[in-house]
Design a protein around this motif. Sequence first.
Motif, PDB file in Angstrom:
ATOM      1  N   MET A  24       0.846  -1.188   0.000  1.00 41.36           N
ATOM      2  CA  MET A  24       0.000   0.000   0.000  1.00 41.36           C
ATOM      3  C   MET A  24       0.887   1.246   0.000  1.00 41.36           C
ATOM      4  SD  MET A  24      -3.266   0.659   0.324  1.00 41.36           S
ATOM      5  CE  MET A  24      -4.227   2.110   0.524  1.00 41.36           C
ATOM      6  N   PRO A  25       0.797   2.083  -1.031  1.00 35.82           N
ATOM      7  CA  PRO A  25       1.637   3.283  -1.073  1.00 35.82           C
ATOM      8  C   PRO A  25       1.204   4.323  -0.035  1.00 35.82           C
ATOM      9  CG  PRO A  25       0.256   3.127  -3.042  1.00 35.82           C
ATOM     10  CD  PRO A  25       0.015   1.910  -2.237  1.00 35.82           C
ATOM     11  N   MET A  26       2.192   5.102   0.408  1.00 36.15           N
ATOM     12  CA  MET A  26       1.909   6.183   1.363  1.00 36.15           C
ATOM     13  C   MET A  26       1.157   7.303   0.658  1.00 36.15           C
ATOM     14  SD  MET A  26       5.475   6.725   3.318  1.00 36.15           S
ATOM     15  CE  MET A  26       5.959   5.711   4.665  1.00 36.15           C
ATOM     16  N   ASP A  27       0.457   8.107   1.454  1.00 36.77           N
ATOM     17  CA  ASP A  27      -0.281   9.245   0.906  1.00 36.77           C
ATOM     18  C   ASP A  27       0.645  10.474   0.903  1.00 36.77           C
ATOM     19  OD1 ASP A  27      -2.331  10.871  -0.031  1.00 36.77           O
ATOM     20  OD2 ASP A  27      -3.024  11.334   1.994  1.00 36.77           O
ATOM     21  N   VAL A  28       1.469  10.573  -0.133  1.00 39.06           N
ATOM     22  CA  VAL A  28       2.386  11.706  -0.286  1.00 39.06           C
ATOM     23  C   VAL A  28       1.855  12.568  -1.417  1.00 39.06           C
ATOM     24  CG1 VAL A  28       4.744  12.402  -0.821  1.00 39.06           C
ATOM     25  CG2 VAL A  28       4.344  10.336   0.512  1.00 39.06           C
ATOM     26  N   ARG A  29       1.694  13.866  -1.150  1.00 38.46           N
ATOM     27  CA  ARG A  29       1.141  14.781  -2.151  1.00 38.46           C
ATOM     28  C   ARG A  29       2.150  15.866  -2.497  1.00 38.46           C
ATOM     29  NH1 ARG A  29      -3.689  16.084   1.789  1.00 38.46           N
ATOM     30  NH2 ARG A  29      -4.291  13.962   2.253  1.00 38.46           N
ATOM     31  N   VAL A  30       1.956  16.466  -3.678  1.00 42.87           N
ATOM     32  CA  VAL A  30       2.787  17.599  -4.076  1.00 42.87           C
ATOM     33  C   VAL A  30       2.575  18.720  -3.069  1.00 42.87           C
ATOM     34  CG1 VAL A  30       3.149  19.346  -5.866  1.00 42.87           C
ATOM     35  CG2 VAL A  30       2.714  16.972  -6.504  1.00 42.87           C
ATOM     36  N   GLY A  31       3.656  19.334  -2.606  1.00 41.38           N
ATOM     37  CA  GLY A  31       3.575  20.403  -1.620  1.00 41.38           C
ATOM     38  C   GLY A  31       3.857  19.939  -0.200  1.00 41.38           C
ATOM     39  N   ASP A  32       3.845  18.614   0.028  1.00 43.35           N
ATOM     40  CA  ASP A  32       4.178  18.091   1.355  1.00 43.35           C
ATOM     41  C   ASP A  32       5.662  18.272   1.620  1.00 43.35           C
ATOM     42  OD1 ASP A  32       1.585  17.247   1.653  1.00 43.35           O
ATOM     43  OD2 ASP A  32       2.018  15.115   1.408  1.00 43.35           O
ATOM     44  N   THR A  33       6.026  18.315   2.888  1.00 48.09           N
ATOM     45  CA  THR A  33       7.423  18.316   3.300  1.00 48.09           C
ATOM     46  C   THR A  33       7.695  16.986   3.965  1.00 48.09           C
ATOM     47  OG1 THR A  33       7.387  20.700   3.628  1.00 48.09           O
ATOM     48  CG2 THR A  33       9.165  19.490   4.691  1.00 48.09           C
ATOM     49  N   LEU A  34       8.765  16.321   3.529  1.00 41.91           N
ATOM     50  CA  LEU A  34       9.124  15.017   4.076  1.00 41.91           C
ATOM     51  C   LEU A  34      10.300  15.162   5.027  1.00 41.91           C
ATOM     52  CD1 LEU A  34       9.025  12.903   0.792  1.00 41.91           C
ATOM     53  CD2 LEU A  34       7.170  13.312   2.409  1.00 41.91           C
ATOM     54  N   LEU A  35      10.192  14.561   6.192  1.00 33.94           N
ATOM     55  CA  LEU A  35      11.301  14.481   7.129  1.00 33.94           C
ATOM     56  C   LEU A  35      11.929  13.108   6.902  1.00 33.94           C
ATOM     57  CD1 LEU A  35      12.619  16.069   9.453  1.00 33.94           C
ATOM     58  CD2 LEU A  35      11.170  14.775  11.017  1.00 33.94           C
ATOM     59  N   MET A  36      13.179  13.082   6.462  1.00 37.12           N
ATOM     60  CA  MET A  36      13.837  11.831   6.093  1.00 37.12           C
ATOM     61  C   MET A  36      14.639  11.266   7.265  1.00 37.12           C
ATOM     62  SD  MET A  36      12.677  11.635   3.154  1.00 37.12           S
ATOM     63  CE  MET A  36      13.311  10.998   1.641  1.00 37.12           C
ATOM     64  N   LYS A  37      14.951   9.968   7.183  1.00 38.31           N
ATOM     65  CA  LYS A  37      15.716   9.296   8.235  1.00 38.31           C
ATOM     66  C   LYS A  37      17.166   9.774   8.265  1.00 38.31           C
ATOM     67  CE  LYS A  37      12.900   5.121   8.239  1.00 38.31           C
ATOM     68  NZ  LYS A  37      12.840   3.717   7.880  1.00 38.31           N
ATOM     69  N   LYS A  38      17.752   9.950   7.089  1.00 39.11           N
ATOM     70  CA  LYS A  38      19.156  10.384   7.016  1.00 39.11           C
ATOM     71  C   LYS A  38      19.234  11.827   6.549  1.00 39.11           C
ATOM     72  CE  LYS A  38      21.467   6.024   6.125  1.00 39.11           C
ATOM     73  NZ  LYS A  38      22.394   5.309   5.254  1.00 39.11           N
ATOM     74  N   LYS A  39      20.276  12.513   6.981  1.00 41.05           N
ATOM     75  CA  LYS A  39      20.478  13.898   6.575  1.00 41.05           C
ATOM     76  C   LYS A  39      21.123  13.963   5.195  1.00 41.05           C
ATOM     77  CE  LYS A  39      20.904  15.934  11.116  1.00 41.05           C
ATOM     78  NZ  LYS A  39      21.721  16.722  12.025  1.00 41.05           N
ATOM     79  N   HIS A  40      20.792  15.021   4.467  1.00 42.91           N
ATOM     80  CA  HIS A  40      21.461  15.330   3.205  1.00 42.91           C
ATOM     81  C   HIS A  40      22.867  15.827   3.552  1.00 42.91           C
ATOM     82  CE1 HIS A  40      21.921  17.885  -0.546  1.00 42.91           C
ATOM     83  NE2 HIS A  40      21.582  16.709  -1.025  1.00 42.91           N
ATOM     84  N   PRO A  41      23.844  15.702   2.655  1.00 46.52           N
ATOM     85  CA  PRO A  41      25.192  16.192   2.971  1.00 46.52           C
ATOM     86  C   PRO A  41      25.252  17.651   3.428  1.00 46.52           C
ATOM     87  CG  PRO A  41      25.285  14.834   1.024  1.00 46.52           C
ATOM     88  CD  PRO A  41      23.820  14.980   1.394  1.00 46.52           C
ATOM     89  N   GLY A  51      23.256  18.927   5.524  1.00 43.68           N
ATOM     90  CA  GLY A  51      22.820  18.936   6.921  1.00 43.68           C
ATOM     91  C   GLY A  51      21.314  18.983   7.112  1.00 43.68           C
ATOM     92  N   ALA A  52      20.551  19.199   6.039  1.00 43.03           N
ATOM     93  CA  ALA A  52      19.088  19.290   6.147  1.00 43.03           C
ATOM     94  C   ALA A  52      18.456  17.898   6.084  1.00 43.03           C
ATOM     95  CB  ALA A  52      18.535  20.160   5.029  1.00 43.03           C
ATOM     96  N   GLN A  53      17.317  17.738   6.749  1.00 41.24           N
ATOM     97  CA  GLN A  53      16.563  16.485   6.716  1.00 41.24           C
ATOM     98  C   GLN A  53      15.212  16.662   6.037  1.00 41.24           C
ATOM     99  OE1 GLN A  53      16.865  15.343  11.025  1.00 41.24           O
ATOM    100  NE2 GLN A  53      16.816  13.316  10.137  1.00 41.24           N
ATOM    101  N   ARG A  54      14.843  17.905   5.714  1.00 42.76           N
ATOM    102  CA  ARG A  54      13.519  18.184   5.170  1.00 42.76           C
ATOM    103  C   ARG A  54      13.575  18.363   3.650  1.00 42.76           C
ATOM    104  NH1 ARG A  54      10.009  21.134   9.315  1.00 42.76           N
ATOM    105  NH2 ARG A  54       9.308  22.295   7.505  1.00 42.76           N
ATOM    106  N   TRP A  55      12.631  17.727   2.966  1.00 41.40           N
ATOM    107  CA  TRP A  55      12.549  17.769   1.501  1.00 41.40           C
ATOM    108  C   TRP A  55      11.142  18.152   1.087  1.00 41.40           C
ATOM    109  CZ3 TRP A  55      16.661  16.370  -1.795  1.00 41.40           C
ATOM    110  CH2 TRP A  55      17.787  15.887  -1.140  1.00 41.40           C
ATOM    111  N   LEU A  56      11.019  19.021   0.105  1.00 39.62           N
ATOM    112  CA  LEU A  56       9.735  19.442  -0.449  1.00 39.62           C
ATOM    113  C   LEU A  56       9.394  18.542  -1.637  1.00 39.62           C
ATOM    114  CD1 LEU A  56       7.435  21.558  -0.559  1.00 39.62           C
ATOM    115  CD2 LEU A  56       8.865  22.846  -2.148  1.00 39.62           C
ATOM    116  N   VAL A  57       8.161  18.051  -1.692  1.00 43.03           N
ATOM    117  CA  VAL A  57       7.719  17.183  -2.787  1.00 43.03           C
ATOM    118  C   VAL A  57       7.280  18.059  -3.961  1.00 43.03           C
ATOM    119  CG1 VAL A  57       6.083  15.401  -3.511  1.00 43.03           C
ATOM    120  CG2 VAL A  57       6.968  15.410  -1.167  1.00 43.03           C
ATOM    121  N   LEU A  58       7.962  17.923  -5.100  1.00 43.39           N
ATOM    122  CA  LEU A  58       7.624  18.671  -6.307  1.00 43.39           C
ATOM    123  C   LEU A  58       6.787  17.832  -7.267  1.00 43.39           C
ATOM    124  CD1 LEU A  58      11.115  20.274  -7.003  1.00 43.39           C
ATOM    125  CD2 LEU A  58       9.190  21.281  -5.777  1.00 43.39           C
TER     126      LEU A  58
END
Length: 65
Positions: free
Chosen positions: A1-18, A20-27
Motif C-alpha cells: 500500500m503506497p503512502m499518501d504523499v502529495r505535491v507540496g508536502d514536506t518530508l522528514l527523512m531518516k538520514k540527513k542530506h550532505p 545537513g538538512a533532513q527536510r525535503w519538499l515534494v515537487l
Amino acid sequence: MPMDVRVGDTLLMKKKHPCGAQRWLVLRAGMDFRLRCEGCGHEVMLPRAKAEKSIRKILREEEAK
C-alpha cells in the motif's frame, strides 16, 4: 500500500542530506518522487519504493509552517 504523499508536502527523512538538512519538499509524486532539499535547494528524482523507505514523517502544508 503506497503512502499518501502529495505535491507540496514536506518530508522528514531518516538520514540527513550532505548539507545537513533532513527536510525535503515534494515537487512531483507518482511512480517517482521529485524532491527539493530545503537546505541547499538540490533536486533529486527517486523511485517511490526507495523514497518511502527513507521517510520518517510527512508534514502537510498547513503543519510545515
